[in-house]
Design a protein around this motif. Structure first.
Motif, PDB file in Angstrom:
ATOM      1  N   SER A   1       0.850  -1.185   0.000  1.00 26.43           N
ATOM      2  CA  SER A   1       0.000   0.000   0.000  1.00 26.43           C
ATOM      3  C   SER A   1       0.887   1.236   0.000  1.00 26.43           C
ATOM      4  CB  SER A   1      -0.927   0.014   1.229  1.00 26.43           C
ATOM      5  OG  SER A   1      -0.186  -0.136   2.430  1.00 26.43           O
ATOM      6  N   THR A   2       0.244   2.373  -0.184  1.00 30.54           N
ATOM      7  CA  THR A   2       0.937   3.658  -0.111  1.00 30.54           C
ATOM      8  C   THR A   2       0.437   4.414   1.114  1.00 30.54           C
ATOM      9  OG1 THR A   2      -0.735   4.852  -1.388  1.00 30.54           O
ATOM     10  CG2 THR A   2       0.995   3.720  -2.636  1.00 30.54           C
ATOM     11  N   ASP A   3       0.971   5.579   1.369  1.00 26.71           N
ATOM     12  CA  ASP A   3       0.517   6.357   2.523  1.00 26.71           C
ATOM     13  C   ASP A   3      -0.931   6.810   2.372  1.00 26.71           C
ATOM     14  OD1 ASP A   3       2.887   6.038   3.804  1.00 26.71           O
ATOM     15  OD2 ASP A   3       3.649   8.062   3.456  1.00 26.71           O
ATOM     16  N   GLU A   4      -1.447   6.817   1.154  1.00 23.79           N
ATOM     17  CA  GLU A   4      -2.841   7.203   0.934  1.00 23.79           C
ATOM     18  C   GLU A   4      -3.795   6.014   1.085  1.00 23.79           C
ATOM     19  OE1 GLU A   4      -0.315   8.022  -1.292  1.00 23.79           O
ATOM     20  OE2 GLU A   4      -0.135   9.945  -0.242  1.00 23.79           O
ATOM     21  N   GLY A   5      -3.304   4.839   0.944  1.00 23.58           N
ATOM     22  CA  GLY A   5      -4.152   3.646   1.002  1.00 23.58           C
ATOM     23  C   GLY A   5      -3.618   2.589   0.052  1.00 23.58           C
ATOM     24  N   ASN A   6      -4.376   1.543  -0.279  1.00 26.05           N
ATOM     25  CA  ASN A   6      -5.819   1.586  -0.102  1.00 26.05           C
ATOM     26  C   ASN A   6      -6.315   0.754   1.076  1.00 26.05           C
ATOM     27  OD1 ASN A   6      -6.219   3.255  -2.370  1.00 26.05           O
ATOM     28  ND2 ASN A   6      -6.367   1.511  -3.734  1.00 26.05           N
ATOM     29  N   ILE A   7      -5.439   0.173   1.857  1.00 25.07           N
ATOM     30  CA  ILE A   7      -5.901  -0.720   2.912  1.00 25.07           C
ATOM     31  C   ILE A   7      -6.741   0.033   3.938  1.00 25.07           C
ATOM     32  CG2 ILE A   7      -5.175  -2.207   4.818  1.00 25.07           C
ATOM     33  CD1 ILE A   7      -2.768  -3.039   3.086  1.00 25.07           C
ATOM     34  N   GLY A   8      -6.223   1.131   4.471  1.00 27.72           N
ATOM     35  CA  GLY A   8      -6.946   1.877   5.486  1.00 27.72           C
ATOM     36  C   GLY A   8      -8.305   2.356   5.025  1.00 27.72           C
ATOM     37  N   PRO A   9      -8.410   3.079   3.902  1.00 23.81           N
ATOM     38  CA  PRO A   9      -9.718   3.560   3.443  1.00 23.81           C
ATOM     39  C   PRO A   9     -10.717   2.446   3.160  1.00 23.81           C
ATOM     40  CG  PRO A   9      -7.967   4.794   2.373  1.00 23.81           C
ATOM     41  CD  PRO A   9      -7.306   3.667   3.115  1.00 23.81           C
ATOM     42  N   VAL A  10     -10.261   1.332   2.586  1.00 16.06           N
ATOM     43  CA  VAL A  10     -11.179   0.233   2.290  1.00 16.06           C
ATOM     44  C   VAL A  10     -11.686  -0.409   3.580  1.00 16.06           C
ATOM     45  CG1 VAL A  10     -11.342  -2.091   1.311  1.00 16.06           C
ATOM     46  CG2 VAL A  10     -10.322  -0.235  -0.030  1.00 16.06           C
ATOM     47  N   VAL A  11     -10.790  -0.672   4.519  1.00 15.16           N
ATOM     48  CA  VAL A  11     -11.222  -1.258   5.791  1.00 15.16           C
ATOM     49  C   VAL A  11     -12.134  -0.290   6.534  1.00 15.16           C
ATOM     50  CG1 VAL A  11     -10.450  -2.128   8.029  1.00 15.16           C
ATOM     51  CG2 VAL A  11      -9.204  -2.752   5.967  1.00 15.16           C
ATOM     52  N   ASP A  12     -11.833   0.997   6.508  1.00 11.75           N
ATOM     53  CA  ASP A  12     -12.725   1.985   7.114  1.00 11.75           C
ATOM     54  C   ASP A  12     -14.134   1.855   6.557  1.00 11.75           C
ATOM     55  OD1 ASP A  12     -10.877   3.159   8.799  1.00 11.75           O
ATOM     56  OD2 ASP A  12     -10.376   4.785   7.423  1.00 11.75           O
ATOM     57  N   ALA A  13     -14.243   1.765   5.222  1.00 11.58           N
ATOM     58  CA  ALA A  13     -15.550   1.732   4.573  1.00 11.58           C
ATOM     59  C   ALA A  13     -16.305   0.438   4.845  1.00 11.58           C
ATOM     60  CB  ALA A  13     -15.376   1.927   3.066  1.00 11.58           C
ATOM     61  N   LEU A  14     -15.598  -0.684   4.894  1.00 10.85           N
ATOM     62  CA  LEU A  14     -16.275  -1.977   5.032  1.00 10.85           C
ATOM     63  C   LEU A  14     -16.534  -2.368   6.477  1.00 10.85           C
ATOM     64  CD1 LEU A  14     -14.596  -4.156   2.249  1.00 10.85           C
ATOM     65  CD2 LEU A  14     -16.512  -2.566   2.108  1.00 10.85           C
ATOM     66  N   ALA A  15     -15.742  -1.840   7.400  1.00 10.68           N
ATOM     67  CA  ALA A  15     -15.895  -2.243   8.802  1.00 10.68           C
ATOM     68  C   ALA A  15     -16.888  -1.387   9.560  1.00 10.68           C
ATOM     69  CB  ALA A  15     -14.543  -2.210   9.503  1.00 10.68           C
ATOM     70  N   GLY A  16     -17.359  -0.279   8.971  1.00 11.48           N
ATOM     71  CA  GLY A  16     -18.292   0.576   9.689  1.00 11.48           C
ATOM     72  C   GLY A  16     -17.659   1.156  10.938  1.00 11.48           C
ATOM     73  N   ASP A  17     -18.359   1.051  12.040  1.00 11.72           N
ATOM     74  CA  ASP A  17     -17.849   1.617  13.287  1.00 11.72           C
ATOM     75  C   ASP A  17     -16.789   0.750  13.954  1.00 11.72           C
ATOM     76  OD1 ASP A  17     -19.533   3.782  13.021  1.00 11.72           O
ATOM     77  OD2 ASP A  17     -21.169   2.835  14.130  1.00 11.72           O
ATOM     78  N   GLY A  18     -16.549  -0.449  13.412  1.00 11.63           N
ATOM     79  CA  GLY A  18     -15.514  -1.312  13.991  1.00 11.63           C
ATOM     80  C   GLY A  18     -15.892  -1.767  15.392  1.00 11.63           C
ATOM     81  N   PRO A  19     -14.911  -2.187  16.200  1.00  8.46           N
ATOM     82  CA  PRO A  19     -13.487  -2.309  15.841  1.00  8.46           C
ATOM     83  C   PRO A  19     -13.242  -3.508  14.932  1.00  8.46           C
ATOM     84  CG  PRO A  19     -13.842  -3.239  17.998  1.00  8.46           C
ATOM     85  CD  PRO A  19     -15.161  -2.670  17.569  1.00  8.46           C
ATOM     86  N   THR A  20     -12.062  -3.528  14.334  1.00  2.47           N
ATOM     87  CA  THR A  20     -11.721  -4.655  13.484  1.00  2.47           C
ATOM     88  C   THR A  20     -10.247  -4.976  13.616  1.00  2.47           C
ATOM     89  OG1 THR A  20     -11.998  -5.575  11.267  1.00  2.47           O
ATOM     90  CG2 THR A  20     -11.133  -3.334  11.412  1.00  2.47           C
ATOM     91  N   LEU A  21      -9.894  -6.167  13.134  1.00  2.00           N
ATOM     92  CA  LEU A  21      -8.507  -6.630  13.189  1.00  2.00           C
ATOM     93  C   LEU A  21      -7.776  -6.313  11.891  1.00  2.00           C
ATOM     94  CD1 LEU A  21      -9.073 -10.205  14.685  1.00  2.00           C
ATOM     95  CD2 LEU A  21      -8.748  -8.053  15.915  1.00  2.00           C
ATOM     96  N   VAL A  22      -6.487  -6.081  12.017  1.00  2.00           N
ATOM     97  CA  VAL A  22      -5.612  -5.871  10.871  1.00  2.00           C
ATOM     98  C   VAL A  22      -4.477  -6.877  11.024  1.00  2.00           C
ATOM     99  CG1 VAL A  22      -4.093  -4.247   9.688  1.00  2.00           C
ATOM    100  CG2 VAL A  22      -6.246  -3.436  10.721  1.00  2.00           C
ATOM    101  N   CYS A  23      -4.527  -7.956  10.229  1.00  2.00           N
ATOM    102  CA  CYS A  23      -3.641  -9.096  10.492  1.00  2.00           C
ATOM    103  C   CYS A  23      -3.081  -9.682   9.194  1.00  2.00           C
ATOM    104  CB  CYS A  23      -4.411 -10.165  11.265  1.00  2.00           C
ATOM    105  SG  CYS A  23      -3.405 -11.576  11.768  1.00  2.00           S
ATOM    106  N   PRO A  24      -2.040  -9.073   8.625  1.00  2.00           N
ATOM    107  CA  PRO A  24      -1.457  -9.635   7.407  1.00  2.00           C
ATOM    108  C   PRO A  24      -0.611 -10.882   7.631  1.00  2.00           C
ATOM    109  CG  PRO A  24      -0.203  -7.724   8.098  1.00  2.00           C
ATOM    110  CD  PRO A  24      -1.403  -7.812   9.016  1.00  2.00           C
TER     111      PRO A  24
END
Length: 409
Positions: free
Chosen positions: A91-114
């Protein structure tokens, strides 16, 4: 009965990787390419993976496609969602991991586990290691699209999202206090939690402790653990591969793929797409198609644009900034021509190349079969006379993978 799990992956090889992990754990898995039309239904299965090509898209477009895929899955009764990205967190500093997870997870919380220990990807104190080397010191530092120069995932993700990012340390995972730690972080307003994991047992512990989370994200490792923790997986029957001519198409410039190409080119005839020698796109495609017509037959053939960093730079200087798109489009044309000539096995190296090939062939759904190597499954089209596709992530596979997949021991 609705599938137990739906997955949205950010590229085609990532989709096949996670589909392989789910199938290996016993889930009958269907893999789709691109956002499905609203009237497309899911065959009977335990898991369905929607593989997009959003890893390098502009953020807004990546988010829009991911949301549409999520909504399509939800409309078919899928209640739990897995957001799949590369185990090297491309990913880059703009995304896309963060923005996509933000959009799909709603209010969260969620895990980030590569983390995916079976592939040599582990995390400790939020730092990602690739085969025991910090991410920023691995070959991923020189990736042409998403160079990874920071190993601290808490810091990397923090630059991609406005929401707080926390850490689930390995000591907490192994102490069995996962749920309590996550509840504490949630009370502090932490939206995303980077997960430490060094062994498959760590991932299984995390999967069992977070079975109630409706949206989680990560690499294929955690997805496989979630499947193993499920109580009602179905049987995944083996599927026979079709016999017939093979073609190898490679666009990945990873160290692993370059080594695999060396093995293949020592056995089979090959043609390189060389922008320096042929900077005109039409001439580049014409020469490659003519070579394929002349050499295609019972023996596998290799067509590739993969190159070391200095040769990639020279190619871009000769052809221009659109060089990657030209090369991928040409490899897609070559795949289409190979199938017209009778190819029954299409072996592809690279996520962008895989996307170009499946688009050129008009393949939108496959049944996931046996793995040629860990995380690299055969995918069979659903035609009356199926074609077998092997969509290989650039960094995956043993040195002789391309040779074996093409049907030569």
């Amino acid at each position: 009965m609705s599938p137990l799990l739906g997955c949205v992956a950010d590229d085609h090889t990532g989709g096949s990787d996670v589909a392989a992990a789910l199938r290996r754990a016993g889930m009958r898995t269907v893999l789709r390419f691109g956002v499905p039309d609203t009237d497309v239904e899911i065959p009977d299965c335990d898991a369905v993976v929607v593989a997009l090509k959003t890893r390098a898209l502009p953020v807004g477009e990546a988010v829009a496609q991911s949301v549409r895929a999520r909504d399509w899955l939800a409309a078919r009764g899928v209640e739990r969602l897995y957001v799949k990205y590369c185990s090297t967190f491309d990913s880059t500093d703009e995304g896309n991991i963060g923005p996509v997870v933000d959009a799909l997870a709603g209010d969260g919380p969620t895990l980030v586990c590569p983390a995916s220990p079976e592939h040599g990807r582990t995390t400790y104190l939020g730092h990602l290691f690739v085969d025991g080397v910090l991410l920023a010191e691995s070959p991923m530092r020189h990736h042409p699209l998403t160079p990874m120069t920071d190993s601290n995932l808490v810091r990397v993700l923090g630059r991609q999202t406005p929401h707080p990012v926390g850490l689930l340390p390995l000591g907490v995972v192994r102490a069995g206090a996962i749920r309590e730690h996550l509840d504490t972080l949630a009370a502090q307003g932490i939206r995303h939690v980077v997960v430490d994991a060094a062994e498959d047992a760590d991932l299984l512990a995390v999967a069992r402790a977070t079975a109630d989370l409706p949206v989680v994200s990560g690499g294929a490792g955690l997805a496989g653990a979630i499947a193993r923790a499920a109580t009602t997986p179905g049987a995944a029957a083996p599927a026979a591969l079709p016999s017939g001519p093979s073609v190898i198409l490679a666009g990945s410039c990873s160290t692993a793929t370059l080594g695999q190409l060396d093995h293949a080119l020592a056995r089979f005839p090959g043609h390189r797409l060389d922008p320096v020698a042929t900077p005109d796109p039409a001439d580049l495609a014409g020469a490659a198609l003519a070579w394929l017509d002349e050499h295609f037959g019972d023996e596998p053939v290799v067509l590739y644009s993969s190159a070391a960093p200095d040769r990639r730079a020279a190619g871009r200087a000769a052809m221009g900034d659109h060089t990657p798109e030209v090369l991928e489009r040409t490899l897609g044309l070559l795949a289409e021509r190979a199938v017209e000539l009778g190819a029954r096995r299409v072996v592809v190296a690279g996520g962008e190349t895989s996307g170009a090939v499946t688009a050129a062939l008009g393949v939108d759904q496959v049944v996931v079969g046996e793995e040629a190597d860990t995380g690299v499954p055969w995918c069979l089209t659903t035609d009356d006379e199926p074609i077998a596709l092997l969509l290989k992530s650039g960094n995956f596979g043993r040195p002789d993978l391309l040779v074996r997949a093409a049907g030569s021991p």
